[in-house]
Enzyme design. Structure first.
Site, short mmCIF file in Angstrom:
data_model
loop_
_atom_site.label_atom_id
_atom_site.label_comp_id
_atom_site.label_asym_id
_atom_site.label_seq_id
_atom_site.Cartn_x
_atom_site.Cartn_y
_atom_site.Cartn_z
NE ARG A 23 1.72 1.21 9.54
CZ ARG A 23 1.76 1.84 8.40
NH1 ARG A 23 0.64 2.12 7.77
NH2 ARG A 23 2.89 2.22 7.89
NE ARG A 54 -2.00 0.76 4.01
CZ ARG A 54 -0.95 1.58 4.09
NH1 ARG A 54 0.04 1.49 3.24
NH2 ARG A 54 -0.91 2.49 5.04
N GLY A 66 7.06 7.19 4.36
CA GLY A 66 8.00 6.09 4.54
C GLY A 66 8.52 5.51 3.25
N GLY A 67 7.62 5.21 2.31
CA GLY A 67 8.12 4.71 1.05
C GLY A 67 7.17 3.77 0.34
CD GLU A 101 -6.57 5.29 1.79
OE1 GLU A 101 -5.55 5.90 1.39
OE2 GLU A 101 -7.04 5.42 2.93
CD GLU A 113 7.72 1.84 6.14
OE1 GLU A 113 6.59 1.39 5.89
OE2 GLU A 113 8.13 2.93 5.73
CG HIS A 169 0.72 5.45 11.14
ND1 HIS A 169 1.74 5.63 12.06
CD2 HIS A 169 1.34 5.13 9.98
CE1 HIS A 169 2.90 5.43 11.46
NE2 HIS A 169 2.69 5.11 10.21
CG ASP A 219 -15.99 13.21 -1.34
OD1 ASP A 219 -16.39 13.21 -0.16
OD2 ASP A 219 -15.43 14.18 -1.87
CB SER A 278 -1.48 2.05 0.07
OG SER A 278 -0.73 2.86 0.87
CB ALA A 323 -5.15 5.02 -7.70
CB ALA A 349 3.00 8.67 0.77
N GLY A 401 -4.48 11.39 -7.26
CA GLY A 401 -3.40 10.78 -6.49
C GLY A 401 -2.73 9.72 -7.35
CG HIS A 422 -2.16 5.87 8.12
ND1 HIS A 422 -1.63 7.11 7.82
CD2 HIS A 422 -1.41 4.96 7.45
CE1 HIS A 422 -0.59 6.94 7.01
NE2 HIS A 422 -0.45 5.65 6.76
P1 FAD Z 1 -5.22 9.91 -2.97
O1 FAD Z 1 -3.77 10.02 -3.17
O2 FAD Z 1 -5.76 10.30 -1.64
O3 FAD Z 1 -5.95 10.79 -4.07
C1 FAD Z 1 -7.35 10.97 -4.05
C2 FAD Z 1 -7.70 12.05 -5.04
O4 FAD Z 1 -9.11 12.13 -5.21
C3 FAD Z 1 -7.27 13.44 -4.62
O5 FAD Z 1 -6.75 14.09 -5.75
C4 FAD Z 1 -8.57 14.10 -4.16
O6 FAD Z 1 -8.57 15.50 -4.25
C5 FAD Z 1 -9.54 13.50 -5.14
N1 FAD Z 1 -10.95 13.50 -4.71
C6 FAD Z 1 -11.48 13.00 -3.57
N2 FAD Z 1 -12.82 13.19 -3.56
C7 FAD Z 1 -13.14 13.82 -4.72
C8 FAD Z 1 -14.36 14.31 -5.29
N3 FAD Z 1 -15.54 14.20 -4.68
N4 FAD Z 1 -14.30 14.92 -6.50
C9 FAD Z 1 -13.12 15.08 -7.14
N5 FAD Z 1 -11.94 14.67 -6.65
C10 FAD Z 1 -11.95 14.03 -5.46
N6 FAD Z 1 1.31 4.57 1.70
C11 FAD Z 1 2.45 3.95 1.33
O7 FAD Z 1 2.41 2.97 0.57
N7 FAD Z 1 3.65 4.41 1.77
C12 FAD Z 1 3.76 5.50 2.59
O8 FAD Z 1 4.86 5.89 2.95
C13 FAD Z 1 2.57 6.15 3.00
N8 FAD Z 1 2.62 7.22 3.83
C14 FAD Z 1 1.47 7.90 4.09
C15 FAD Z 1 1.54 9.09 4.82
C16 FAD Z 1 0.40 9.84 5.03
C17 FAD Z 1 0.49 11.12 5.83
C18 FAD Z 1 -0.84 9.40 4.51
C19 FAD Z 1 -2.08 10.21 4.73
C20 FAD Z 1 -0.92 8.22 3.81
C21 FAD Z 1 0.23 7.46 3.58
N9 FAD Z 1 0.18 6.28 2.84
C22 FAD Z 1 1.35 5.65 2.50
C23 FAD Z 1 -1.06 5.84 2.23
C24 FAD Z 1 -1.07 6.28 0.76
O9 FAD Z 1 -0.48 7.55 0.66
C25 FAD Z 1 -2.47 6.34 0.19
O10 FAD Z 1 -3.19 5.18 0.50
C26 FAD Z 1 -2.42 6.47 -1.33
O11 FAD Z 1 -1.58 7.54 -1.67
C27 FAD Z 1 -3.82 6.67 -1.86
O12 FAD Z 1 -3.72 6.99 -3.22
P2 FAD Z 1 -5.05 7.24 -4.05
O13 FAD Z 1 -4.63 7.65 -5.41
O14 FAD Z 1 -5.96 6.10 -3.90
O15 FAD Z 1 -5.76 8.46 -3.29
C1 SIN Z 2 4.70 5.61 7.13
O1 SIN Z 2 5.62 6.22 6.62
O2 SIN Z 2 4.71 5.18 8.29
C2 SIN Z 2 3.47 5.37 6.34
C3 SIN Z 2 3.65 4.15 5.57
C4 SIN Z 2 2.31 3.63 5.12
O3 SIN Z 2 1.27 4.10 5.54
O4 SIN Z 2 2.33 2.66 4.36
#
Ligand code: FAD
Ligand code: SIN
Length: 536
Positions: A283, A379, A57-58, A368, A122, A237, A216, A384, A25, A55, A23, A344
């Site tokens: 929220r 948050r 909203g932005g 996350e 937002e 959410h 995990d 994020s 990060a 994701a 993702g 969420h």
């Molecule tokens: P993720 O993007 O979840 O990536 C995690 C990765 O780890 C994935 O590739 C997964 O496959 C991998 N993984 C997990 N477990 C394992 C394992 N055991 N072995 C190998 N790989 C594994 N935030 C905002 O700031 N703005 C928004 O508009 C927003 N909208 C959102 C809408 C939705 C529907 C959701 C669900 C979340 C939203 N968020 C938003 C929150 C934000 O998207 C997440 O917090 C952020 O993207 C997390 O990024 P990350 O890289 O930490 O994890």
């Molecule tokens: C949303 O678009 O409402 C998600 C935004 C967020 O989780 O930060």
């Protein structure tokens, strides 16, 4: 920790740097490491499957003419309800603009108005500061750009459909992981490992999160001996689609930012009865108000109403949401959308300092899965994606700069026995239902006690070693559910996203709780609000 047997030499991989998760990060960390040595990105599905990809909203960033980093800082601190670590928030808001400008240089196309970046608002933001892409597909655009950038480095290798099973730690030093691919276990050794596995929304029956979000990384880190923090703070959410049989698709907070109104089943707008900011209240306030209205009107949902807005504007601003709701026979330009809250975001996670260092040497975390303290008890919306960019880059940088040697004399990892979980799908559904009903938006001693008892009854699952993704995930979900439930049980007050109906007051609530794992027991320790993140 359980040991897995790695039977042949072919089952070993060495790399300088290991990144778990693809993702925002993980990819951002990998890019930082691209010039530092061989990098391996391991991810359990296709490269783009992640919360990031969905994701909507932005991304919040203080770049508009009317905004300042100091105001973004204040809004983030206020949302965190007294539990943010101020040094982490300062870094987020100050480094955010540079990370976003860099993304734009790499090809990210954020929406514009009259050739200038278009900023939305937002909940709990006091300025327009949310950049969005293709209306409501911001995460997809960020993921696209980061994937392209990662692919431009020859030395960043990608291993998809590969499950990380456990972290390997000896004498307080993480030296690699065990992974599972196509039924085979492999040992990977690395100088440094960056955990970027995202959150754990799947632990709850109603969630906006994709199937990969099974916590995990949090469970693996706990088993490996790391400290986790703030696990009781789960953000719900307010607005996820409520149609029996349909996915709990997110209806972005930006829809309320553009004027969407929440109405109960009698058509009454109710948010002003609960908070002066109405639909744009924090929220947790909106989610609890929705639950109160659902209880008061004896209904399963409330409505999000956009029908008073221009229909062309709605289609242009929220194209993905418009098309998805149409699939379920809801035309959001002319019909109210049935919604109810859903799990969420996981505010807590693996405790890190502001450089992404965890309490285990050689193990870094970002996004996350991590807890820098940047979100405190709740948050701020759209913080994020920014967190993933800022702290992903920092974790990548420090894992190279710390200059750890390649581990030598790595011992064979010995398999004890591989167990099977009877009725895993049924158990998974039951756990998710109990967590939603008993450890959800409103908690109390009695409800938490029921969840504790259920988890305790199935403790055996936590001890097993498994060889399928389904079982490994279930084990991890049980471990994280235990951390959330126990910390929620012990916190006898209400703050941010943690609300106890039997202890509704905030007084006495300004402390953190840490989780550690010793001899198969979860230990919870209370720490002062001001204590630093990371190694202690
Ligand atoms: P993720 O993007 O979840 O990536 C995690 C990765 O780890 C994935 O590739 C997964 O496959 C991998 N993984 C997990 N477990 C394992 C394992 N055991 N072995 C190998 N790989 C594994 N935030 C905002 O700031 N703005 C928004 O508009 C927003 N909208 C959102 C809408 C939705 C529907 C959701 C669900 C979340 C939203 N968020 C938003 C929150 C934000 O998207 C997440 O917090 C952020 O993207 C997390 O990024 P990350 O890289 O930490 O994890
Ligand atoms: C949303 O678009 O409402 C998600 C935004 C967020 O989780 O930060």
């Amino acid at each position: 920790m359980d040991y897995l047997k790695v039977s042949t030499v072919e089952d070993r991989i060495n790399t300088d740097f290991l990144v778990i998760g693809s993702g925002v990060a993980g990819l951002r960390a990998a890019i930082e490491l691209g010039s530092q040595g061989e990098v391996l990105v391991v991810t359990k599905d296709i490269l783009t499957e992640s919360s990031t990809e969905y994701a909507q909203g932005g991304v919040a960033v203080a770049l508009s003419d009317e905004d300042e980093v100091g105001i973004h800082f204040e809004d983030t601190i206020r949302a965190g309800d007294g539990l943010c670590r101020e040094n982490a928030v300062k870094i987020l808001v100050e480094e955010g603009p540079e990370r976003i400008m860099e993304l734009i240089r790499w090809g990210a196309e954020f929406d514009k108005k009259d050739s200038k970046l278009d900023f939305a608002i937002e909940g709990a933001h006091s300025r327009k500061r949310i950049l969005h892409a293709h209306g409501d597909s911001t995460g997809k655009e960020i993921e696209r750009v980061l994937v392209d950038k990662v692919k431009s480095f020859e030395n960043i290798k990608r291993l998809t459909h590969t499950m990380t099973v456990d972290l390997l730690v000896e004498d307080g030093r993480c030296y690699g992981i065990v992974l599972l691919k196509e039924g085979r276990f492999t040992l990977v050794t690395a100088r440094a490992t960056v955990l970027a596995t995202g959150g754990g929304g799947q632990i709850f029956a109603r969630t906006t999160n994709p199937p990969v979000a099974t916590s995990d990384g949090m469970a693996m880190a706990l088993r490996a001996g790391a400290v986790l923090e703030d696990m009781e703070f789960v953000q719900f959410h307010p607005t996820a689609l409520y149609i029996p049989g349909a996915p709990q698709f997110l209806l972005s907070e930006a829809m309320r930012g553009e004027g969407g109104i929440l109405r109960n089943v009698h058509g009454e707008a109710f948010m002003r009865n609960y908070h002066p900011l109405g639909e744009l209240a924090p929220r947790d306030v909106v989610s609890r108000a929705i639950i109160s209205e659902m209880v008061r009107t004896k209904s399963t949902h409330v409505y999000l109403d956009l029908t008073h807005l221009d229909s062309d504007f709605i289609k242009r601003r929220f194209p993905r949401i418009y098309k998805t709701c149409l699939l379920y026979n809801v035309d959001i330009t002319s019909q109210r959308i049935p919604i109810s809250p859903a799990a969420h975001y996981t505010m807590g996670g693996v405790k890190t300092d502001t450089e992404g260092r965890t309490t285990i040497r050689g193990l870094y975390a970002a996004g996350e899965v991590a807890c820098t303290g940047v979100h405190g008890a709740n948050r701020l919306a759209s913080n994020s994606l920014l967190e993933g960019l800022v702290f992903g880059a920092r974790a990548g940088r420090s894992s190279a700069e710390d200059g750890l040697e390649m581990p030598k004399g790595v011992p064979d990892v010995v398999l004890s026995s591989v167990a099977r979980i009877k009725d895993a799908p049924l158990l998974r559904d039951t756990l998710r239902r109990i967590m939603w009903e008993r450890v959800g938006i409103i908690r109390c001693k009695e409800s938490l006690g029921i969840a504790r008892e259920f988890i305790l009854r199935h403790r055996g699952i936590i001890k097993g070693t498994y060889a399928t993704r389904e079982e490994i995930e279930l084990r991890n979900m049980f471990i994280t559910a235990m951390m959330i439930t126990e910390t929620a049980y012990h916190r006898e007050c209400s703050i941010g996203a943690h609300y106890r109906s039997d202890f509704p007051q905030k007084a006495g609530c300004l402390y953190h709780q840490s989780c550690t794992w010793r001899e198969d027991e979860l230990i919870i320790t209370r720490t002062d609000r001001e204590s630093p993140g990371g190694r202690n």
